[in-house]
Design a protein around this motif. Structure first.
Motif, PDB file in Angstrom:
ATOM      1  N   GLY A 141      41.400  52.471  37.927  1.00  0.00           N
ATOM      2  CA  GLY A 141      42.302  51.326  37.896  1.00  0.00           C
ATOM      3  C   GLY A 141      42.365  50.757  36.494  1.00  0.00           C
ATOM      4  O   GLY A 141      41.327  50.419  35.917  1.00  0.00           O
ATOM      5  N   THR A 142      43.547  50.661  35.908  1.00  0.00           N
ATOM      6  CA  THR A 142      43.668  50.195  34.524  1.00  0.00           C
ATOM      7  C   THR A 142      44.741  49.126  34.408  1.00  0.00           C
ATOM      8  O   THR A 142      45.683  49.070  35.198  1.00  0.00           O
ATOM      9  N   ASP A 143      44.571  48.293  33.391  1.00  0.00           N
ATOM     10  CA  ASP A 143      45.541  47.244  33.092  1.00  0.00           C
ATOM     11  C   ASP A 143      45.271  46.769  31.665  1.00  0.00           C
ATOM     12  O   ASP A 143      44.218  47.071  31.088  1.00  0.00           O
ATOM     13  N   VAL A 144      46.221  46.022  31.089  1.00  0.00           N
ATOM     14  CA  VAL A 144      46.001  45.459  29.755  1.00  0.00           C
ATOM     15  C   VAL A 144      45.433  44.051  29.825  1.00  0.00           C
ATOM     16  O   VAL A 144      45.011  43.506  28.812  1.00  0.00           O
ATOM     17  N   ASP A 145      45.425  43.458  31.004  1.00  0.00           N
ATOM     18  CA  ASP A 145      44.991  42.070  31.164  1.00  0.00           C
ATOM     19  C   ASP A 145      43.496  42.041  31.498  1.00  0.00           C
ATOM     20  O   ASP A 145      43.081  42.396  32.595  1.00  0.00           O
ATOM     21  N   GLU A 146      42.662  41.611  30.524  1.00  0.00           N
ATOM     22  CA  GLU A 146      41.209  41.581  30.720  1.00  0.00           C
ATOM     23  C   GLU A 146      40.814  40.607  31.834  1.00  0.00           C
ATOM     24  O   GLU A 146      39.873  40.857  32.579  1.00  0.00           O
ATOM     25  N   ASP A 147      41.507  39.461  31.930  1.00  0.00           N
ATOM     26  CA  ASP A 147      41.177  38.495  32.982  1.00  0.00           C
ATOM     27  C   ASP A 147      41.395  39.106  34.357  1.00  0.00           C
ATOM     28  O   ASP A 147      40.586  38.931  35.280  1.00  0.00           O
ATOM     29  N   ALA A 148      42.521  39.823  34.518  1.00  0.00           N
ATOM     30  CA  ALA A 148      42.801  40.476  35.797  1.00  0.00           C
ATOM     31  C   ALA A 148      41.762  41.542  36.095  1.00  0.00           C
ATOM     32  O   ALA A 148      41.312  41.694  37.235  1.00  0.00           O
ATOM     33  N   LEU A 149      41.343  42.291  35.067  1.00  0.00           N
ATOM     34  CA  LEU A 149      40.341  43.339  35.279  1.00  0.00           C
ATOM     35  C   LEU A 149      38.994  42.753  35.689  1.00  0.00           C
ATOM     36  O   LEU A 149      38.257  43.357  36.470  1.00  0.00           O
ATOM     37  N   ARG A 150      38.642  41.571  35.127  1.00  0.00           N
ATOM     38  CA  ARG A 150      37.386  40.940  35.538  1.00  0.00           C
ATOM     39  C   ARG A 150      37.405  40.624  37.032  1.00  0.00           C
ATOM     40  O   ARG A 150      36.404  40.805  37.735  1.00  0.00           O
ATOM     41  N   GLU A 151      38.537  40.125  37.540  1.00  0.00           N
ATOM     42  CA  GLU A 151      38.651  39.861  38.976  1.00  0.00           C
ATOM     43  C   GLU A 151      38.551  41.154  39.770  1.00  0.00           C
ATOM     44  O   GLU A 151      37.909  41.210  40.820  1.00  0.00           O
ATOM     45  N   ALA A 152      39.199  42.224  39.239  1.00  0.00           N
ATOM     46  CA  ALA A 152      39.163  43.504  39.945  1.00  0.00           C
ATOM     47  C   ALA A 152      37.741  44.039  40.026  1.00  0.00           C
ATOM     48  O   ALA A 152      37.304  44.538  41.066  1.00  0.00           O
ATOM     49  N   ARG A 153      37.002  43.950  38.924  1.00  0.00           N
ATOM     50  CA  ARG A 153      35.639  44.474  38.921  1.00  0.00           C
ATOM     51  C   ARG A 153      34.730  43.696  39.877  1.00  0.00           C
ATOM     52  O   ARG A 153      33.812  44.254  40.464  1.00  0.00           O
ATOM     53  N   SER A 154      34.981  42.401  40.014  1.00  0.00           N
ATOM     54  CA  SER A 154      34.151  41.607  40.931  1.00  0.00           C
ATOM     55  C   SER A 154      34.379  42.007  42.381  1.00  0.00           C
ATOM     56  O   SER A 154      33.471  41.919  43.210  1.00  0.00           O
ATOM     57  N   GLY A 155      35.612  42.461  42.697  1.00  0.00           N
ATOM     58  CA  GLY A 155      35.917  42.886  44.059  1.00  0.00           C
ATOM     59  C   GLY A 155      35.877  41.774  45.075  1.00  0.00           C
ATOM     60  O   GLY A 155      35.714  42.031  46.268  1.00  0.00           O
ATOM     61  N   THR A 156      36.058  40.533  44.620  1.00  0.00           N
ATOM     62  CA  THR A 156      35.991  39.377  45.511  1.00  0.00           C
ATOM     63  C   THR A 156      37.370  38.725  45.621  1.00  0.00           C
ATOM     64  O   THR A 156      37.996  38.435  44.601  1.00  0.00           O
ATOM     65  N   TYR A 157      37.816  38.476  46.865  1.00  0.00           N
ATOM     66  CA  TYR A 157      39.157  37.961  47.097  1.00  0.00           C
ATOM     67  C   TYR A 157      39.116  36.872  48.170  1.00  0.00           C
ATOM     68  O   TYR A 157      38.259  36.901  49.066  1.00  0.00           O
ATOM     69  N   PRO A 158      40.041  35.893  48.082  1.00  0.00           N
ATOM     70  CA  PRO A 158      40.118  34.885  49.146  1.00  0.00           C
ATOM     71  C   PRO A 158      40.622  35.502  50.445  1.00  0.00           C
ATOM     72  O   PRO A 158      41.250  36.565  50.460  1.00  0.00           O
ATOM     73  N   ALA A 159      40.339  34.814  51.522  1.00  0.00           N
ATOM     74  CA  ALA A 159      40.720  35.335  52.837  1.00  0.00           C
ATOM     75  C   ALA A 159      42.220  35.560  52.947  1.00  0.00           C
ATOM     76  O   ALA A 159      42.675  36.508  53.597  1.00  0.00           O
ATOM     77  N   THR A 160      43.020  34.711  52.283  1.00  0.00           N
ATOM     78  CA  THR A 160      44.475  34.864  52.367  1.00  0.00           C
ATOM     79  C   THR A 160      44.946  36.186  51.765  1.00  0.00           C
ATOM     80  O   THR A 160      45.942  36.758  52.208  1.00  0.00           O
ATOM     81  N   SER A 161      44.227  36.695  50.752  1.00  0.00           N
ATOM     82  CA  SER A 161      44.631  37.959  50.130  1.00  0.00           C
ATOM     83  C   SER A 161      44.414  39.139  51.065  1.00  0.00           C
ATOM     84  O   SER A 161      45.056  40.178  50.916  1.00  0.00           O
ATOM     85  N   LEU A 162      43.488  39.013  52.022  1.00  0.00           N
ATOM     86  CA  LEU A 162      43.197  40.123  52.924  1.00  0.00           C
ATOM     87  C   LEU A 162      43.999  40.069  54.218  1.00  0.00           C
ATOM     88  O   LEU A 162      43.754  40.852  55.136  1.00  0.00           O
ATOM     89  N   ALA A 163      44.965  39.170  54.292  1.00  0.00           N
ATOM     90  CA  ALA A 163      45.786  39.080  55.496  1.00  0.00           C
ATOM     91  C   ALA A 163      46.488  40.401  55.818  1.00  0.00           C
ATOM     92  O   ALA A 163      46.592  40.778  56.993  1.00  0.00           O
TER      93      ALA A 163
END
Length: 607
Positions: A141-163
């Protein structure tokens, strides 16, 4: 071309952003990128691109605000369910049939916060089973946005995202923590996230599937063509390209065939013999060298401030906050909105000590001032002790330009000092009390005095011992001399062993009795990509790198128990460049007392 795009300074601004932060927007659709930059300029009341570049040079936080405006991170789990149903029911089975025993490589380009590559991982795990999925599938998984990648690496999402995730899959592949869900470790371990600019960086190769949904539409036609060239190079013959619903690939039928036009699924045709990925030509302008140099210097200054070991705040000559680093943000709760605010409006200007008159004094006297162990009372009732260093700053003409404030958290040291002072006072009282006792307790007094001297220094303890054992002084001196000689020999042996350890090509890892990393040689750095300072004193079995360290616990425990060499064992692993290898690991006791073990890791071959 619109008048907005022709406004002077746009090209120079884009090149400055690219050189200063590594984000290359020169290949984006000019109308889109110009409109979003203009939106950000309007938000902060800047009239033109030249002035906005000045803002970026003085305000590091503005880069983040600009990137969040330009980079639209729109993604979700199982986005467009009908498309993912096609992938699950048709594409993945075809890939597995074409490569019944081989490794499957998948790339999610422009993955944003990671929902898309995790969706792919769930589908493969469901079809293959978790064990076979872990052995055969690798997802990038790749992107140019480091902030977005930090969220991706954490693998943690709010319940609404998993709907959009079915309940059974959510329960199987995620761990719940209240309103937050975290991807389980087995699934997370098969997804590799990294920063990658699809307009500039070399593509990931030998892919069975490449997913790039609703990303190409932000680029101009020429850049889209060059990106497609790279994607064509990256895919194997018969590999699938999965685009977004807003994107088409109708003009490249000689290289891609349509697998499902409605779902935007295309397949690479066989027969192309290209060996190297095409490269995008760099943009050259007359002022590029100057912009790069200015950007380099500014980046160096920013990195120096950020890398400082203590919290740093820079106050301009007019009394406004011009810069602060991450440690200052964390210590005082500063935010990007605090930049360019009057320093006197911030709480840290008078807590833990009133710094405003001290800044004036430091600038007037042109010297450094220091505040030691200032007490800062926190909201939770605890107390911090902080040293503050005020350094007036002057330019080459000796004119004052501001003041640098450095905050050093000395809470631990101050508390230890207070505790030591109280201990000294208690010992002094005990000593005075013992002096008042009779001669029968003199031996006890001397013993307590000796204990007190031991707390002060080893030398005083040895002097007291030598006085008590004067009759054996000559023997002790002889023994001390022998110890000094042996210590010198030991130092030479340690230097020799250190040189030998660093020269060993194989990876050598020394663990202490708590199984924390005590030594990590150059061979281990080259094999796994982790530097010695990154793993020093870290629990070995909590490290995450290309070797499944949990499989080594048995031979380590056996080695510690038997105090004999165990192994070697051969384990499948992934080296620092992402290649699969077979690694031979042997374990030897560090000494005869079970104080630690030595792991020898050798790469047998690459797969």
């Amino acid at each position: 071309m619109s008048a907005e795009i022709r406004e002077p300074g746009l090209d120079e601004l884009l090149i400055f952003i690219r050189d200063a932060r590594g984000f290359d927007f020169t290949g984006y659709k000019r109308s889109s990128v110009a409109r979003r930059i203009s939106k950000r300029m309007n938000d902060i009341a800047v009239a033109n691109y030249v002035d906005y570049r000045d803002v970026l040079e003085t305000d590091a936080a503005e880069f983040s605000a600009l990137f969040n405006t330009i980079l639209i991170n729109v993604t979700s789990f199982f986005r467009d369910p009908d498309c993912w149903a096609e992938v699950r029911e048709q594409i993945i089975p075809e890939l597995l049939e074409a490569r019944p025993d081989g490794q499957i490589r998948v790339w999610s380009a422009g993955c944003s916060t990671g929902e898309e590559p995790y969706t792919l991982a769930i589908l493969f795990a469901e079809i293959l089973g978790e064990d076979e999925f872990a052995n055969r599938v690798k997802i990038y998984g790749t992107d140019v946005d480091e902030d977005a990648l930090r969220e991706a690496r954490s693998g943690t999402y709010p319940a609404t995202s998993l709907a959009p995730v079915p309940a059974d899959l959510r329960e199987r592949y995620f761990a719940s923590d209240g309103e937050q869900y975290t991807v389980n470790n087995d699934l997370r371990g098969r997804v590799i996230f990294g920063r990658h600019d699809i307009t500039r960086d070399a593509p990931i190769s030998r892919l069975d599937m490449l997913v790039c949904r609703n990303t190409l539409m932000y680029f101009n036609v020429e850049t889209q063509k060059q990106i497609i060239d790279r994607y064509h190079f990256a895919l194997r013959d018969g590999g699938y390209l999965f685009l977004g619903k807003a994107e088409m690939l109708l003009t490249d039928s000689n290289r891609f065939e349509v697998a499902n036009l409605r779902r935007r699924l295309f397949r690479r045709r066989a027969g192309d013999t290209a060996q190297t990925p095409p490269a995008l030509p760099p943009i050259q302008t007359p002022i590029q060298s100057e912009l790069r140099e200015v950007a380099r210097r500014r980046r160096l200054r920013d990195l120096t401030i950020e890398a400082a070991p203590n919290a740093v705040v820079l106050v301009d000559v007019d009394g406004t906050v011009s810069m602060f680093n991450d440690l200052a943000r964390d210590m005082f709760g500063l935010a990007a909105t605090d930049l360019n605010r009057p320093f006197q409006d911030l709480e840290l200007s008078h807590q833990p000590v009133d710094l405003r008159p001290m800044i004036e004094q430091a600038e007037a006297e042109r010297r450094h001032l220091r505040v030691t162990a200032a007490e800062r009372h926190l909201t939770n009732g605890s107390v911090e002790y902080i040293d503050v260093l005020l350094q007036p700053l002057f330019d080459d003409d000796k004119r004052k330009v501001g003041t640098a404030l450095t905050f050093v958290d000395t809470t631990t040291a101050s508390k230890l000092q207070n505790e030591l002072q109280r201990t000294r006072q208690d010992l002094q009282k005990a000593y005075e009390s013992l002096q008042s006792t009779n001669e029968e307790l003199q031996a006890s007094i001397e013993e307590l005095e000796t204990t007190n001297e031991e707390l002060q220094s080893t030398n005083e303890e040895l002097e007291t011992t030598n006085e008590e054992l004067e009759s054996g002084n000559e023997e002790l001196e002889t023994m001390n001399e022998e110890l000094r000689i042996r210590r010198g020999e030991l130092d030479e042996a340690r230097t020799f062993l250190s040189g030998v350890l660093s020269s060993i090509v194989a990876g050598v890892v020394v663990l202490d009795s708590q199984l924390r990393v005590r030594s990590w040689n150059r061979g281990a750095e080259e094999l796994w990509g982790l530097r010695s300072h990154e793993v020093s004193q870290q629990p070995f079995f909590s490290l995450d790198f290309g070797l499944a360290v949990s499989h080594l616990r048995a031979i380590v425990e056996q080695c510690r128990t038997s105090r004999q060499r165990t192994g070697p064992v051969e384990l499948a692993a992934v080296n620092r460049i992402g290649r699969k290898i077979t690694c031979s690991v042997a374990c030897s006791p560090l000494d005869d007392h079970g104080e630690g073990v030595v792991l020898l890791m050798e790469q047998l071959h690459r797969s």
